[in-house]
Design an enzyme around this catalytic site. Structure first.
Site, mmCIF file in Angstrom:
data_model
loop_
_atom_site.group_PDB
_atom_site.id
_atom_site.type_symbol
_atom_site.label_atom_id
_atom_site.label_comp_id
_atom_site.label_asym_id
_atom_site.label_seq_id
_atom_site.Cartn_x
_atom_site.Cartn_y
_atom_site.Cartn_z
ATOM 1 N N GLU A 136 0.950 -1.082 -0.028
ATOM 2 C CA GLU A 136 -0.091 -0.094 0.183
ATOM 3 C C GLU A 136 0.825 1.131 0.035
ATOM 4 O O GLU A 136 0.500 2.345 -0.584
ATOM 5 C CB GLU A 136 -0.830 -0.013 1.275
ATOM 6 C CG GLU A 136 -1.877 -1.067 0.937
ATOM 7 C CD GLU A 136 -1.716 -2.561 1.237
ATOM 8 O OE1 GLU A 136 -0.446 -2.843 1.811
ATOM 9 O OE2 GLU A 136 -2.573 -3.247 0.998
ATOM 10 N N HIS A 147 -10.914 -6.193 8.403
ATOM 11 C CA HIS A 147 -11.797 -5.847 7.026
ATOM 12 C C HIS A 147 -13.126 -5.287 7.514
ATOM 13 O O HIS A 147 -14.371 -5.107 6.754
ATOM 14 C CB HIS A 147 -12.298 -7.232 6.336
ATOM 15 C CG HIS A 147 -11.114 -8.057 5.867
ATOM 16 N ND1 HIS A 147 -10.568 -8.873 6.649
ATOM 17 C CD2 HIS A 147 -10.573 -8.116 4.637
ATOM 18 C CE1 HIS A 147 -9.498 -9.583 6.179
ATOM 19 N NE2 HIS A 147 -9.650 -9.014 4.781
#
Lengths: 350, 65
Positions: free
Chosen positions: A73, A142
């Site tokens: 990322e 998540h």
């Protein structure tokens, strides 16, 4: 960039889309209009994204404009910052908002400050798309809602759509914006609005009026909230999934609440908020993220500072708890109908 | 295979996501820190109150009663 007048929404042909399809449509339109728009991220290319938001784009626009990245990322955001500085308009996807933290330094130290640091010589016109929020049994990795980390950073805009119609228009506006935008997509409502009753069947978007999406290009200005429902009893400030949950609770309790979908957290539509609270005299703030230092605290402070002499009751703030997102106790954590309902009752009795 | 199936059934006795809440609510707030600060105590009490409203049939562990 193709220069053309946006179609009149009233005259535009429409079709019913869910939020994923609306986001895909926005990306498709912007890639068609502007050759500088590039889409990048983990699994966004060949696979079309884990939620299918980028499905078909690589096939249509090729591997140089829609490409898969390594699982990094920090690298994804860093590359996007460089691309933006040199004239491209990157739309990186961070697969889940929970994964955005390795990219935080590039967002905070580079993207957010590039314009300021270079006195406007360089900009970072990137739109970071990322599914966020819970309600999908995703557990602590998540399900998070980290929007307040980004609203706290000077130089970043933060957008959270709550309908397919808005998702398309806001994403187009975000991609066209010359500043970095964090575009959080509430994944619980990708396929249908969610009223907070997890044990009842989910309604698909095609039964909801806001799934009617104009075809072609249109944009919704960043910084403009939407009054979902006008009312007199109190003002509800919410965004993303919680717009639908709060609206369902107010409907169930048959209270005449004015429900405001903020759409954009930074820049914030303070005029709409002020006008509403001055009219109703009461304010309920709802978000899914943890409470302490959450964006609700900023909203509460603003309402208190600007509407104090109109307030007839303490501002109510309904949020997630200050814990990591719990897996098996997801629905105990989630600020659902009971927690919101208690706040509504307190406001109505005040 | 049979051993795996038996082990799965045995594990599912502890609860399956989507089929209700099986863990005591106060456990949600434990292990955030070594000690429970005031705001998590308040939120823990709120969660337990909500649980009584949402799932009145749920039996209360001694610590939450």
């Amino acid at each position: 960039m193709i220069e053309e007048a946006p179609v009149s929404l009233a005259d535009a042909p429409t079709r019913r889309l869910n939020m994923i399809e609306a986001i895909n449509d926005a990306l498709d339109i912007m890639m068609e209009r502007d050759p500088n728009v590039v889409v990048m991220g983990e699994d966004v290319g060949y696979f079309g994204g884990v939620f299918r938001a980028t499905a078909g784009l690589q096939k249509k626009y090729g591997k140089t404009r829609v490409f898969d990245t390594p699982i990094s990322e920090c690298g994804i955001i860093g590359v996007a910052v460089g691309m933006g500085a040199y004239g491209l308009r990157p739309v990186p996807e961070i697969q889940f908002a929970d994964y955005i933290y390795p990219g935080l330094d590039q967002l905070v130290s580079e993207a957010a400050r590039l314009r300021y640091r270079s006195a406007g010589e360089f900009v970072a016109p990137l739109t970071v798309r990322s599914p966020f929020g819970g309600g999908i049994f995703g557990g602590q990795t998540h399900s998070q809602s980290p929007e307040a980390l980004f609203t706290h950073v000077a130089g970043l805009k933060t957008v959270v759509p709550s309908t397919p119609h808005d998702a398309k228009g806001l994403l187009i506006a975000a991609i066209e914006d010359n500043d970095p935008v964090i575009f959080f997509e509430p994944k619980r409502i990708y396929n249908g609005p969610f009223n907070g009753y997890y044990d009842k069947p989910v309604e698909p978007w095609n039964k909801h009026p806001d799934s009617v999406v104009p075809e072609g290009y249109y944009s919704i200005p960043l910084g403009k909230a939407r009054i979902v429902r006008p009312g007199q009893a109190f003002t509800v400030l919410a965004y993303g999934t919680m717009v639908h949950v709060a609206a369902a609770v107010c409907a169930e309790k048959q209270v005449d609440a004015e429900i405001i979908d903020l759409r954009t957290l930074v820049p914030l539509d303070i005029e709409t908020i002020e006008a509403s609270v001055e009219k109703t005299g009461k304010c309920l703030i709802v978000h899914e993220a943890t409470r302490t230092g959450g964006f609700g605290a900023e909203l509460s402070a603003l309402v208190q500072e600007r509407c104090f002499y109109h307030l007839e009751a303490p501002i109510e703030r309904v949020t997630g708890f200050d814990t990591p997102y719990p897996h098996s106790l997801e629905w105990a954590y989630f600020p659902g109908p009971v927690r919101i309902g208690e706040a509504v009752d307190r406001l109505m009795k005040a | 295979m049979e051993q795996v199936k038996a082990a799965t059934k045995d594990a599912e006795k502890n609860g399956v996501l989507g089929h209700g809440l099986h863990h005591p609510f106060h456990t949600m707030f434990e292990d955030v820190f070594e000690d429970l600060p005031w705001h998590l105590k308040e939120q823990s009490e709120q969660a337990i109150r909500e649980r009584r409203i949402k799932w009145p049939e749920w039996s209360e562990p001694a610590k939450e009663a």
